[in-house]
Scaffold this motif. Sequence first.
Motif, PDB file in Angstrom:
ATOM      1  N   SER A 136       0.810  -1.221   0.000  1.00 12.38           N
ATOM      2  CA  SER A 136       0.000   0.000   0.000  1.00 12.38           C
ATOM      3  C   SER A 136       0.837   1.262   0.000  1.00 12.38           C
ATOM      4  O   SER A 136       0.302   2.360  -0.178  1.00 12.38           O
ATOM      5  CB  SER A 136      -0.932   0.006   1.220  1.00 12.38           C
ATOM      6  N   THR A 150       1.630   7.451  -1.778  1.00 10.62           N
ATOM      7  CA  THR A 150       0.443   6.993  -1.076  1.00 10.62           C
ATOM      8  C   THR A 150       0.857   5.969  -0.025  1.00 10.62           C
ATOM      9  O   THR A 150       1.779   5.180  -0.254  1.00 10.62           O
ATOM     10  CB  THR A 150      -0.593   6.368  -2.035  1.00 10.62           C
ATOM     11  N   ASP A 152      -1.819   4.348   1.558  1.00  9.72           N
ATOM     12  CA  ASP A 152      -3.056   3.585   1.706  1.00  9.72           C
ATOM     13  C   ASP A 152      -3.523   2.987   0.380  1.00  9.72           C
ATOM     14  O   ASP A 152      -4.718   2.840   0.142  1.00  9.72           O
ATOM     15  CB  ASP A 152      -4.159   4.456   2.315  1.00  9.72           C
ATOM     16  N   GLY A 154      -3.498   4.137  -2.642  1.00 10.49           N
ATOM     17  CA  GLY A 154      -4.026   5.015  -3.662  1.00 10.49           C
ATOM     18  C   GLY A 154      -5.288   5.758  -3.284  1.00 10.49           C
ATOM     19  O   GLY A 154      -5.834   6.495  -4.116  1.00 10.49           O
ATOM     20  N   THR A 155      -5.746   5.606  -2.065  1.00 11.29           N
ATOM     21  CA  THR A 155      -6.914   6.378  -1.635  1.00 11.29           C
ATOM     22  C   THR A 155      -6.570   7.856  -1.513  1.00 11.29           C
ATOM     23  O   THR A 155      -7.365   8.737  -1.888  1.00 11.29           O
ATOM     24  CB  THR A 155      -7.441   5.857  -0.286  1.00 11.29           C
ATOM     25  N   ASN A 156      -5.386   8.130  -1.019  1.00 12.09           N
ATOM     26  CA  ASN A 156      -4.918   9.510  -0.884  1.00 12.09           C
ATOM     27  C   ASN A 156      -3.474   9.601  -1.369  1.00 12.09           C
ATOM     28  O   ASN A 156      -2.710   8.625  -1.302  1.00 12.09           O
ATOM     29  CB  ASN A 156      -4.989   9.960   0.585  1.00 12.09           C
ATOM     30  N   TRP A 157      -3.107  10.804  -1.837  1.00 19.01           N
ATOM     31  CA  TRP A 157      -1.764  11.029  -2.346  1.00 19.01           C
ATOM     32  C   TRP A 157      -1.168  12.304  -1.753  1.00 19.01           C
ATOM     33  O   TRP A 157      -1.888  13.262  -1.477  1.00 19.01           O
ATOM     34  CB  TRP A 157      -1.772  11.172  -3.869  1.00 19.01           C
ATOM     35  N   LYS A 499      -4.694   0.705 -10.468  1.00 17.35           N
ATOM     36  CA  LYS A 499      -4.327  -0.386  -9.570  1.00 17.35           C
ATOM     37  C   LYS A 499      -5.165  -1.622  -9.863  1.00 17.35           C
ATOM     38  O   LYS A 499      -6.354  -1.528 -10.174  1.00 17.35           O
ATOM     39  CB  LYS A 499      -4.538   0.055  -8.115  1.00 17.35           C
ATOM     40  N   THR A 501      -6.094  -5.417  -8.031  1.00 17.82           N
ATOM     41  CA  THR A 501      -6.004  -6.306  -6.861  1.00 17.82           C
ATOM     42  C   THR A 501      -6.268  -7.744  -7.277  1.00 17.82           C
ATOM     43  O   THR A 501      -6.489  -8.610  -6.432  1.00 17.82           O
ATOM     44  CB  THR A 501      -7.002  -5.874  -5.774  1.00 17.82           C
ATOM     45  N   ASN A 508      -8.600  -0.607 -11.623  1.00 16.24           N
ATOM     46  CA  ASN A 508      -9.376   0.513 -11.088  1.00 16.24           C
ATOM     47  C   ASN A 508      -8.520   1.767 -11.078  1.00 16.24           C
ATOM     48  O   ASN A 508      -7.310   1.714 -10.810  1.00 16.24           O
ATOM     49  CB  ASN A 508      -9.847   0.217  -9.660  1.00 16.24           C
ATOM     50  N   ILE A 510      -6.965   4.925  -9.528  1.00 13.93           N
ATOM     51  CA  ILE A 510      -6.654   5.490  -8.212  1.00 13.93           C
ATOM     52  C   ILE A 510      -6.141   6.920  -8.388  1.00 13.93           C
ATOM     53  O   ILE A 510      -5.317   7.410  -7.617  1.00 13.93           O
ATOM     54  CB  ILE A 510      -5.665   4.622  -7.403  1.00 13.93           C
ATOM     55  N   THR A 512      -6.945   9.852  -7.429  1.00 15.28           N
ATOM     56  CA  THR A 512      -7.801  10.329  -6.352  1.00 15.28           C
ATOM     57  C   THR A 512      -7.239  11.616  -5.760  1.00 15.28           C
ATOM     58  O   THR A 512      -6.329  12.228  -6.317  1.00 15.28           O
ATOM     59  CB  THR A 512      -7.928   9.245  -5.263  1.00 15.28           C
TER      60      THR A 512
END
Length: 730
Positions: A136, A150, A152, A154-157, A499, A501, A508, A510, A512
């Motif tokens: 992550s 990131t 997490d 790719g949830t936040n950068w 990304k 999984t 998907n 990311i 973001t």
Amino acid sequence: MKNFLFSILFFVVCMLTAYLSNAQTRVDPAASDDDADIPSFIKNKPAKDAYLKAREDNINTIRGLPWTLPYNPRVKAINEMKIQEQKNALNRSFLVQSPSWVELGPSPIPNGQTQGVVNAVSGRTVCIAIHPTNPSMVYVGTANGGIYRTVDGGTNWTQIFDGGQSLSIGALAISPSNPSTLFVGTGEADLSADSYAGVGLYRIDNADVAPTLVGPINPLVTTGIANTSAFSARAISKILVDPANGNNIYVSTTSAQIGNPGGAPSGTIPIIALKGIYRSTNALSTLGSIAFTKLTVTATGSVAPDVTGNTNVTDMVMEPGNPDNITCWVYGFTSEGGIWHTTNASAITPTFTQTLAIAASIRGSLTIVQQGTGPSSVVLYAATGESASGTSCTTGSGAVRKSRDGGVTWSAKLQGGGGFCGGQCFYDLPIAVSPVDSLTLLLGGSALGTCSSIMKRSTDASATFIDKGNGLHADEHVIAFAPSDATIAYTGNDGGIFKSTTGGTTWNSINTAGFSATQFQSIAVHPTNTSLTIGGTQDNGTNAIKSDNSPFRVDFGDGGYAAIDQNGGAVNATIMYHTYFNQTNNLIGFASTILGETATEGSPSWKLYGCGGTANGITCSDATLFYAPLVLGPGSPVNNVYFGTNKLYRSVDTGIVMTVVSQTMATTISSIAISKQNDNVRIVGLSNGNVFATVTGVSPLIAVTPPIAAARAVGRVAIDPTNADVAYVT
């Protein structure tokens, strides 16, 4: 023109570009409607290599490249800015008068040009480094936007490289023995139209928590030519770090755009560095003491009296557990092209052997994995830009080869993967092998076509591939599996960062919050609602920030100039304009809409006027820049529209009819300025540095080139909005 009273203040900040010559259009057989650069309505799609070269020429015009000074003017400007910032910090009363800048976005563009489904996108992403034990934690390098981190997945950068002297990134490498240390290679090494040179190497200490930049690192090196530096005016393509000792690193370099490959400032050694592979054995030392040695991969291309070679090395891999074994790809111009291998990289004078000879001007990329023990446990794959002949799909270019002995010998072209990169294998050909399964591969290309694909996946060692590009943006540049979890992979392309999984079977976005890598070419603002802006972007269309501050892509293609009618009007009923690319005898003109921020891509929202669209007087045979300039002049109830090729055009009816209002110039118009006070006051700058003007609105325009002007492209002309007698030229 006795009463011409312009006071021209000439600031030479732009040094050179080549204007776009009248290249013949040829249809690219591998072109696809999924190519985000080129609008699908274009009948004669240009070959992608010519398309990208044309874009480079135009961007160089704007940026004033290549520079011919004995120093890097951008670095000099950054250093002067830092000194000014320090002075400002000591003078708070002055700071009160300084403007306050707020980022508007888009972060990200919500409706990207992606395959199959609509995903959020950002700008060109070219390199990825994943933490060895935490899938992550990821670092991402972008073409001109610096480095993002990131923690997490790719949830936040977080941007961690804003303090760098170059935001053009080519390579990232985490030190395996201390994952808090990140090495950064500046300068994008994609050999493309707008892949720009950097300023050398950086080391980021505590990159995972509190990044501290050490650099730029660009020491003098001992070669056959005195005063040669390691990385000046080059791009860094790959960094390899000894897993047991972070002091020992290997750095490969290529040409980059301060001119086309090999055409960096003045083209002489020194000033620019010799290309190839450099080694340091004290990369963790203090900035001033870090040293590099240039290794000889091949002596071909040597610049006398030096004999260490001067060739592009586009990729390298290090054998797991054996840092002496390095395999690299040489982008050659004669017989030196192909794969080279050494088994004594740490020796004082390593020996490299060519293990696969490839024709000139073919790019390749490499991936490596070790499974088990013994001579056949180290498996390498090479994605190459060779012809697809001999594979199972032969349209376009692209092939895959395999080595079962650590890079010593190589297979013929494998059946799967043929034609994967279509017509632009110099730009799109990343490959990655699963860290736990040498049969599983991910292969990146340009766009979905007969044989080409944005992303392909193989589970049988490249015997066959299945398209897995759904949801991705075109033009792949990097693919990376997480070392500690083979189900997780990341990829970067012209639409940002994505990304998987599922080991690369699904993807998907990311792109973001915090990831802002979009490359804007222009901006225009609504006259009364300043929240509404539009601008053209590289490979991501024309984008708007709406009146409610939300981002939205309002048209497709490769966006250029943008303009909004300054007579006002409701935000959903405002006249807006923008350009796509321009090419002689194919497409020259612009699109317009009356729907303001409610416009959506293509027809009927936008109507294309000019050559290639609805005829309006613009001549197809005109010489033109890739991003031909478009500006608005005063006029009511609608602004007058001006457009430049090798002629200046004017329209009083939103572009329905364009009239030539200048003589045919000796070269292309690179900038246009119209007085806000008087539509008859007009100035144009040319690609050869000349300036022409009129204060009466009549043709021909009169030469007003300042006597101190250099024979360089004019970057921008401007007229004082409150005084039509004052003009500025850069």
